[in-house]
Enzyme design. Structure first.
Site, PDB file in Angstrom:
ATOM      1  N   ASP A  84       0.855  -1.180   0.000  1.00 22.96           N
ATOM      2  CA  ASP A  84       0.000   0.000   0.000  1.00 22.96           C
ATOM      3  C   ASP A  84       0.890   1.228   0.000  1.00 22.96           C
ATOM      4  O   ASP A  84       1.972   1.226   0.599  1.00 22.96           O
ATOM      5  CB  ASP A  84      -0.974   0.006   1.179  1.00 22.96           C
ATOM      6  N   ASP A 173      -9.856   3.621   5.979  1.00 27.35           N
ATOM      7  CA  ASP A 173      -8.764   3.541   6.947  1.00 27.35           C
ATOM      8  C   ASP A 173      -9.194   4.201   8.246  1.00 27.35           C
ATOM      9  O   ASP A 173      -9.303   5.421   8.344  1.00 27.35           O
ATOM     10  CB  ASP A 173      -7.543   4.248   6.357  1.00 27.35           C
ATOM     11  N   GLU A 175      -8.002   4.594  12.015  1.00 26.24           N
ATOM     12  CA  GLU A 175      -6.912   4.401  12.963  1.00 26.24           C
ATOM     13  C   GLU A 175      -6.777   5.615  13.873  1.00 26.24           C
ATOM     14  O   GLU A 175      -7.588   6.531  13.823  1.00 26.24           O
ATOM     15  CB  GLU A 175      -5.605   4.090  12.239  1.00 26.24           C
TER      16      GLU A 175
END
Length: 285
Positions: A84, A173, A175
């Protein structure tokens, strides 16, 4: 003879009570007006200040540590190597990665509703042109705007999907917050609802259920270890070491494992949990 009194001691008390009631009524009206009480409930954080420094795992490594240079042992089960990337990787040597066995890539497209990756075209199209299956991901900032707004921005800026056999569904994503409170100042229920909003909007726009990138540690701390997404959204989990470890609630298996942040050429390397034909099946939906 009657005596004239100079004051009426009980009336001022009644007047103060009446005045207090009037003030309370006025305050109630003001709190009900747009731009007063509602402003606190809808106040948003500023847009990201350094989105080029935020990528899948940038905050995982900071908060959970990294086993630098550690590669997992060869799996007895089938797997596919991937990477990634984001703008911090710049122009990526895709042919070098292809020759080393990399067959898929996720590319950061957007963050919040104000940032697009300036290297996106080279990374997204370059991996595709080399022969890889690729997809895009969105770095979430749930305190800056709604899930629907961010999903829409993502789809409009590279996060779309097509059934061409080489495009993976988009990924969200989730986080640690790079800008402040770990859980973005939201409750567990608030974060779960934000994600539901994002996923529903993405599916309405593309017809696909998106992948979710998150760590077990963050998930437990910020969602109360919610099991709301495991039956639908494939799990992309970061854990830098020799095994995937414990999964968040709701998932019985992972789909993608980000196993290192210090791999060859680009740093972040991943393994798809299955053979190449299963990766193609994920791409095709």
């Amino acid at each position: 003879m009657s005596v004239l009194r100079s004051g009426f001691p009980h009336r001022p008390a009644r007047s103060l009570t009446t005045l207090a009631g009037v003030l309370l009524a006025v305050l109630s009206l003001l709190l009900g007006l747009p731009g007063t009480a509602g402003a606190t409930a809808t106040r948003r954080a500023p847009e990201p200040r350094h989105p080029g420094q935020d990528w899948a795992g940038s905050q995982i490594a900071r908060h959970e540590g990294t086993a630098a240079g550690t590669a997992p042992p060869a799996s007895p089960l089938a797997s596919v190597e991937g990477v990634d990337v984001s703008s911090h990787n710049g122009s990526v040597a895709w042919s070098t990665l292809w020759n080393s066995g990399v067959r898929f890539a996720y590319v950061k497209a957007t963050e919040s509703t104000s940032y697009t990756n300036p290297s996106f075209a080279q990374q997204y199209n370059g991996s595709y042109n080399t022969g890889m299956i690729r997809g895009a991901y969105h770095f979430a900032t749930p305190d800056t705007s709604s899930g629907a707004a961010q999903a829409t921005y993502f789809v409009n800026h590279g996060g779309g999907w097509s059934r061409d056999g080489k495009t993976l569904p988009g990924a969200l994503d989730m986080e640690y917050n790079p800008y402040g409170a770990t859980c973005y100042g939201l409750s567990a229920a608030g974060l779960v609802n934000w994600m539901k909003d994002w996923f529903a909007t993405y599916k309405a726009r593309t017809g696909r259920d998106a992948v979710i990138y998150t760590s077990t540690g963050w998930w437990k701390q910020c969602t109360g270890n919610s099991a709301a997404f495991g039956a639908v959204n494939p799990l992309w989990i970061p854990r830098y070491g020799s095994s995937v470890g414990e999964l968040p609630a709701g998932w019985g298996f992972h789909t993608i494992w980000q196993y290192t942040s210090s791999g060859a050429t680009v740093g972040d390397h991943n393994r798809f949990n299955g053979a190449l034909d299963r990766l193609k099946a994920l791409a095709n939906g």
